[in-house]
Design an enzyme around this catalytic site. Structure first.
Site, PDB file in Angstrom:
ATOM      1  N   GLY A  22      14.685   9.868 -52.650  1.00 19.08           N
ATOM      2  CA  GLY A  22      14.903  11.423 -52.962  1.00 19.08           C
ATOM      3  C   GLY A  22      14.180  11.289 -55.085  1.00 19.08           C
ATOM      4  N   GLY A  23      14.916  11.023 -55.644  1.00 16.50           N
ATOM      5  CA  GLY A  23      14.276  11.176 -57.344  1.00 16.50           C
ATOM      6  C   GLY A  23      13.311  10.108 -57.410  1.00 16.50           C
TER       7      GLY A  23
ATOM      8  N   SER B 148      20.166   6.870 -54.290  1.00 13.51           N
ATOM      9  CA  SER B 148      19.957   6.645 -55.601  1.00 13.51           C
ATOM     10  C   SER B 148      19.146   5.736 -55.066  1.00 13.51           C
ATOM     11  CB  SER B 148      21.599   6.857 -56.235  1.00 13.51           C
ATOM     12  OG  SER B 148      21.910   8.012 -56.368  1.00 13.51           O
TER      13      SER B 148
ATOM     14  N   HIS C 185      19.174  16.738 -43.350  1.00 13.30           N
ATOM     15  CA  HIS C 185      19.585  16.103 -43.797  1.00 13.30           C
ATOM     16  C   HIS C 185      20.910  16.930 -45.229  1.00 13.30           C
ATOM     17  CE1 HIS C 185      19.322  15.452 -48.693  1.00 13.30           C
ATOM     18  NE2 HIS C 185      18.114  14.200 -48.456  1.00 13.30           N
TER      19      HIS C 185
ATOM     20  N   GLU D 268      22.142  17.753 -47.659  1.00  8.63           N
ATOM     21  CA  GLU D 268      21.798  18.792 -48.774  1.00  8.63           C
ATOM     22  C   GLU D 268      21.148  20.357 -47.384  1.00  8.63           C
ATOM     23  OE1 GLU D 268      19.053  17.620 -51.209  1.00  8.63           O
ATOM     24  OE2 GLU D 268      19.746  16.400 -51.985  1.00  8.63           O
TER      25      GLU D 268
ATOM     26  N   GLU E  68      22.347   8.120 -45.414  1.00 15.86           N
ATOM     27  CA  GLU E  68      22.610   8.515 -47.048  1.00 15.86           C
ATOM     28  C   GLU E  68      24.113   8.950 -46.754  1.00 15.86           C
ATOM     29  OE1 GLU E  68      18.426  10.271 -48.176  1.00 15.86           O
ATOM     30  OE2 GLU E  68      19.860  11.830 -47.633  1.00 15.86           O
TER      31      GLU E  68
ATOM     32  N   ASN F 176      11.297  11.715 -50.059  1.00 16.23           N
ATOM     33  CA  ASN F 176      11.391  12.572 -49.915  1.00 16.23           C
ATOM     34  C   ASN F 176      10.829  14.028 -51.083  1.00 16.23           C
ATOM     35  OD1 ASN F 176      12.528  15.701 -49.517  1.00 16.23           O
ATOM     36  ND2 ASN F 176      15.132  14.821 -48.653  1.00 16.23           N
ATOM     37  N   TRP F 177      10.570  15.041 -51.375  1.00 16.39           N
ATOM     38  CA  TRP F 177      10.475  14.978 -52.972  1.00 16.39           C
ATOM     39  C   TRP F 177      10.879  16.586 -53.072  1.00 16.39           C
ATOM     40  CZ3 TRP F 177       4.511  15.430 -53.257  1.00 16.39           C
ATOM     41  CH2 TRP F 177       3.503  14.168 -53.538  1.00 16.39           C
ATOM     42  N   LYS F 178      12.103  17.267 -51.777  1.00 21.36           N
ATOM     43  CA  LYS F 178      12.549  17.987 -52.227  1.00 21.36           C
ATOM     44  C   LYS F 178      12.110  19.602 -52.391  1.00 21.36           C
ATOM     45  CE  LYS F 178      16.603  15.242 -51.995  1.00 21.36           C
ATOM     46  NZ  LYS F 178      18.094  14.569 -52.846  1.00 21.36           N
TER      47      LYS F 178
ATOM     48  N   GLY G 280      21.490  11.281 -55.295  1.00 25.15           N
ATOM     49  CA  GLY G 280      21.541  12.391 -56.662  1.00 25.15           C
ATOM     50  C   GLY G 280      22.124  11.600 -58.012  1.00 25.15           C
TER      51      GLY G 280
END
Ligand code: 13P
Length: 264
Positions: free
Chosen positions: A245-246, A224, A100, A102, A178, A9-11, A184
Site C-alpha cells: 500500500g503506502g 506495512s 480488501h 478497507e 493482510e 495498491n495505490w488506494k 498502514g
C-alpha cells in the site's frame, strides 16, 4: 524460480492524473532491469485511461499489468457508482483485488458480496486477489487467555469467499494475507507468523482442492511492507509476493523494494 508477484495498491492516491503518470513513469523507468518480478499496478479507476497505454507498452519488455482495487459482481445495470468486470477488461485489466479490509470494514462488504465478486471475476477472465486477515493482533478470552484469532478468521473468510467456486478455478485465485492491524500502521507482521498463516491457507485450499493446487496457489503478504522488511517476507518459502500500500506510492521506496526483490 517462480516470479515474485508484487501488487501495488495505490488506494485513493495520488490526487491528480499528472501525479499518477509521474509515479508510474518513475517506477517503470528502471523496470526492465528488474528480474523475477511480476508487477501489478492497481490505481484508482479514473487513472486507467491515462496509464493503461503506458503499462501495455512496457508489458512486452517486463511482466507488468493493470489491476483494479474493486469491481461489482453484476455485469451491468442500475448500480450507481460501481464498475463491472467488462469495463475493467476494456482497459486491459488482468487482476482485481477483492475483499480488501478497507472495503470490508469501511464500506461494509460482506463475505457473500466478496464470494459473488470472486465468481464474476473468474467467469470474466480476471484474476481475483482475495484479501483475508484478522482485525486484532491479540485477543483474549474472559480469563485472559490469548486466543489465536488469525487462524479462525482466515479459515472463515477463505471458506466463505470461495464457497461454490468451481474446484478447477480455485488455482487461479491469488490470496493475500493482510492482517488488518498491520495495514498502514508501520507494524508489519513477523515473517514467521505470516508464513504459518500462509501454510494454513494452503491447508484449507488443499481440503477444497488437492495438494498440487495448494502448493501452486500464489499467496501474498500485505501490511506495512517496506524496503526494510520485504526480503524477510519473500525469503519465506511459501510467501510468493507482496501486496504493498503506502510504500507503493513513494517512488523511491517502491523502486528500492523492486530492486531488493529482483536481487533475491
Ligand atoms: P500498507 O502497505 O500501507 O500497510 O497497506 C497494505 C494494504 O492495504 C495493501 O492492500
Amino acid at each position: 524460480m517462480q516470479k515474485r508477484l508484487i501488487v501495488a495498491n495505490w488506494k485513493m492516491n495520488p490526487q491528480t492524473s499528472t501525479e499518477a503518470k509521474e509515479l508510474l513513469v518513475s517506477v517503470l523507468s528502471d523496470a526492465s532491469d528488474f528480474k523475477n518480478i511480476e508487477l501489478v499496478i492497481c490505481p484508482p479507476f479514473v487513472y486507467f485511461s491515462s496509464i493503461s497505454a503506458m503499462i501495455y507498452d512496457l508489458s512486452s519488455k517486463f511482466q507488468v499489468s493493470l489491476g483494479a482495487q474493486n469491481m461489482h459482481w453484476e455485469q451491468k445495470g442500475a448500480f450507481t457508482g460501481e464498475i463491472s468486470a467488462q469495463m475493467l477488461k476494456e482497459f486491459g485489466v488482468e487482476y482485481v483485488v477483492e475483499g480488501h479490509s478497507e472495503r470490508r470494514w469501511i464500506m461494509g462488504e460482506t463475505d457473500e458480496m466478496i464470494n459473488k465478486k470472486i465468481k464474476t471475476a473468474l467467469k470474466s477472465g480476471l484474476i481475483p486477489i482475495l484479501a483475508v486477515g484478522e482485525k486484532e493482533r491479540n485477543n483474549f478470552d474472559s480469563s485472559g487467555r490469548h486466543i489465536n484469532t488469525a487462524d479462525d478468521v482466515v479459515i472463515d473468510q477463505l471458506t466463505r469467499a470461495l464457497d461454490g467456486v468451481p474446484v478447477s478455478k480455485i488455482k487461479d485465485v491469488v490470496i493475500a494475507y493482510e492482517p488488518v492491524w498491520a495495514i498502514g500502521t508501520g507494524l508489519a507482521d513477523n515473517p514467521d507468523d505470516a508464513l504459518s498463516v500462509s501454510l494454513l491457507i494452503r491447508k484449507v485450499i488443499s481440503k477444497m482442492t488437492d495438494d498440487k493446487t495448494a502448493r501452486a496457489i500464489k499467496i501474498l503478504y500485505g501490511g506495512s511492507v517496506n524496503s526494510k522488511n520485504i526480503a524477510e517476507f519473500l525469503k519465506q518459502d511459501g510467501i510468493d509476493g507482496a501486496l504493498v500500500g503506502g510504500a507503493s506510492i513513494d517512488k523511491d521506496e517502491f523502486t528500492r523494494i523492486l530492486e531488493i526483490v529482483s536481487s533475491l
